[in-house]
Design an enzyme around this catalytic site. Structure first.
Site, PDB file in Angstrom:
ATOM      1  N   ASN A 165      -3.224  19.485  -2.930  1.00  0.00           N
ATOM      2  CA  ASN A 165      -2.274  20.288  -2.007  1.00  0.00           C
ATOM      3  C   ASN A 165      -2.393  19.643  -0.581  1.00  0.00           C
ATOM      4  O   ASN A 165      -1.586  20.354   0.376  1.00  0.00           O
ATOM      5  CB  ASN A 165      -3.378  21.912  -2.451  1.00  0.00           C
ATOM      6  CG  ASN A 165      -4.345  21.925  -2.109  1.00  0.00           C
ATOM      7  OD1 ASN A 165      -5.438  20.464  -2.656  1.00  0.00           O
ATOM      8  ND2 ASN A 165      -5.706  22.330  -1.350  1.00  0.00           N
ATOM      9  N   GLU A 263     -17.035  19.744  -3.506  1.00  0.00           N
ATOM     10  CA  GLU A 263     -15.978  20.826  -2.879  1.00  0.00           C
ATOM     11  C   GLU A 263     -15.331  21.265  -3.900  1.00  0.00           C
ATOM     12  O   GLU A 263     -13.934  20.845  -4.771  1.00  0.00           O
ATOM     13  CB  GLU A 263     -15.236  20.323  -2.195  1.00  0.00           C
ATOM     14  CG  GLU A 263     -15.009  20.841  -0.967  1.00  0.00           C
ATOM     15  CD  GLU A 263     -13.332  20.992  -0.424  1.00  0.00           C
ATOM     16  OE1 GLU A 263     -13.256  21.947   0.338  1.00  0.00           O
ATOM     17  OE2 GLU A 263     -12.528  20.650  -0.689  1.00  0.00           O
ATOM     18  N   CYS A 297      -7.848  26.485  -0.921  1.00  0.00           N
ATOM     19  CA  CYS A 297      -8.508  26.534  -1.819  1.00  0.00           C
ATOM     20  C   CYS A 297      -9.812  27.861  -0.151  1.00  0.00           C
ATOM     21  O   CYS A 297     -10.727  28.428  -0.666  1.00  0.00           O
ATOM     22  CB  CYS A 297      -9.891  25.552  -1.971  1.00  0.00           C
ATOM     23  SG  CYS A 297     -10.777  24.765  -0.415  1.00  0.00           S
TER      24      CYS A 297
END
Length: 496
Positions: A165, A263, A297
């Site tokens: 992304n 993460e 995110c």
């Protein structure tokens, strides 16, 4: 909402100029077995390139190269490391327009956003390059005949795995911190967006980074990731991705006592308090919500608005969604592009349909853009605003990772905070208020590693980012981000 559907005829031609390959021991190569992954243009669903698929032997070559390079890079002076990395910074800024074009084509974000991403990661590298000259140890006062010091040293070879992304942002957070700390690394990047990260590797190469310090591979997720974890060469695993995959990789690394930086996903709540400016809150939430078509995110993905200002907030959010220009990433004026693939469109459709089935109302969007609403074959979904979303709708517990803004109302701030914290995620959280005391309540109350008040800002270069609960382990960015790639060594020296 304006829709631009004409695909620039130059997209395939531009992408054909990109270098796509494995970068191992300072050289570009194909995979040992000649296998490849097709690269698709998400705006058209057309194959625009092929990237080599790494075999086990390729991974072993990359790991061996990193092992050879590590002692030399570890012992290179901080001044020389910084000189090389700052040269890479200059090259990144010079090449940002061309790298941004490749990113827009392969990932789908608008060209302006893609170029901005490349420019931003040049700042990330610049900050880490400067931080490499500030990795101080310390002297501890002790007995007169004993010297006691603390040293910080690079952990060794790093295995890194990054998603699609942020084709420049995600790899560079690993590369810049690990390399600045003195580590060598093997990074597995996404085969869906290979041209951007290959361009980053070219920048490091052209800046004079010694061969083997950075090695880039593409491969099947579990197969490649597990090989990197299991290899005796790797001393730390750094991963960005989903919670389920992160748990699996962390467990595998833990079985070998290898530290990790994880993460992972989130489901960021936004609380707009009764004393907030609803128009300003809508504008700042909107700017973050539709960025990268919601495929972020830290994207605001659960919106709790006090019932007294809900109508005004929602009206402004709808107005702003109607002003979006959805279309081909290279087309002038586009502000939101396609989703990355069919899977993301299907997931978005499902969450919207489920919310409606539970009683939510579609205030804007709520449909796949087809026919005249998109380029043929592209993965377009309208920016979607849902109101009256009940807590038992899937979108309130499952990260949408798409262009959905679910809104629900509240009357009691403490209850809103309790609901916001009720999920097992804790990556980012946002609050809007005009009151200092309410801001303090939100800052203390939110269970998240990234918190913003009166805006929806995510990660920044100079400060640590990371999650709590199931949203991850460790921190990236800031001094903590570089220190994560160091080991702490205590040295006690008897002087006589």
């Amino acid at each position: 909402m304006t829709i631009l559907t004409e695909a620039p005829s130059t997209a395939a031609e531009i992408y054909a100029t990109a270098r796509l390959g494995l970068y191992i021991d300072g050289e570009w190569r194909t995979g040992a077995a000649g296998r490849v992954f097709d690269v698709l243009n998400p705006a058209t669903n057309e194959v625009i390139g092929q990237v080599p698929r790494a075999e086990t032997s390729d991974l072993d070559d990359a790991l061996a190269a990193a092992e050879r390079a590590f002692p030399l890079w570890r012992d290179t002076s901080a001044f020389e490391k910084s000189r090389i990395l700052l040269k890479a910074v200059a090259l990144l800024r010079e090449r940002a327009p061309e790298i941004g074009r490749l990113m827009a084509i392969e990932q789908g974000k608008p060209l302006k956003d893609a170029v901005t991403e490349v420019t931003r990661v040049s700042g990330t590298l610049e900050w880490c390059a400067q931080e490499s000259r500030r990795l101080y140890g310390r002297i501890i006062p002790t007995d007169v005949d004993t010297s006691l010091t603390v040293r910080y040293e690079p952990v060794g070879v790093v295995g890194a795995i990054v998603p699609w992304n942020f084709p420049a942002g995600s790899p560079m957070r690993k590369m810049s911190a690990a390399i600045s700390a003195g580590c060598a690394l093997v990074i597995k990047a996404s085969q869906e967006v290979p041209a951007t990260v290959c361009a980053l590797a070219e920048v490091f190469h052209d800046a004079g980074l010694p061969k083997g310090v950075l090695n880039l591979v593409f491969g099947r997720g579990a197969e490649t990731s597990e090989h990197l974890i299991d290899s005796p060469a790797t001393r730390l695993i750094a991963f960005t991705g989903s919670v389920p995959v992160g748990k699996q990789l962390n467990a595998r690394a833990g079985a070998l006592m290898k530290p990790t930086i994880m993460e992972l996903g989130g489901h960021a709540p936004v609380i707009i308090a009764a004393d907030a400016d609803p128009v300003q809150a809508a504008r700042r939430t909107s700017a973050a919500k539709w960025a990268n078509a919601g495929q972020v995110c830290t994207s605001p993905s659960r919106i709790f608005v006090h019932e007294s200002i809900a109508a005004e907030f929602t009206a402004e959010l709808v107005r702003l969604a109607a002003e979006l220009v959805v279309g081909e990433p290279l087309a002038e004026g586009v502000t939101m592009g396609p989703l990355i693939n069919e899977k993301r469109v299907e997931a978005t459709e499902h969450l919207v349909q489920d919310a409606v089935a539970h009683g939510a109302t579609v205030a804007f969007g709520g449909e796949r853009l087809s026919g005249e609403g998109r380029a043929e074959g592209g993965y377009y979904y309208a920016p979607t605003i849902l109101t009256g979303v009940p807590l038992d709708a899937e979108v309130m517990s499952e990260e949408p990772f798409g262009p959905i803004a679910p809104i629900t109302t509240f009357t009691d701030l403490d209850e809103a905070i309790r609901i916001a914290n009720s999920l097992p995620f804790g990556l980012a959280a946002y609050g809007f208020t005009e009151s200092a005391s309410t801001a303090d309540i939100l800052a203390r109350g939110f269970e998240a590693g990234i918190l913003s008040i009166n805006h929806c800002g995510g990660s920044v270069t100079e400060a640590p980012s990371g999650g709590v609960k199931e949203s991850g382990l460790g921190r990236e960015s800031g001094p903590e981000g570089v220190q994560a790639y160091l080991i702490t060594k205590r040295v006690s020296h008897k002087l006589r």
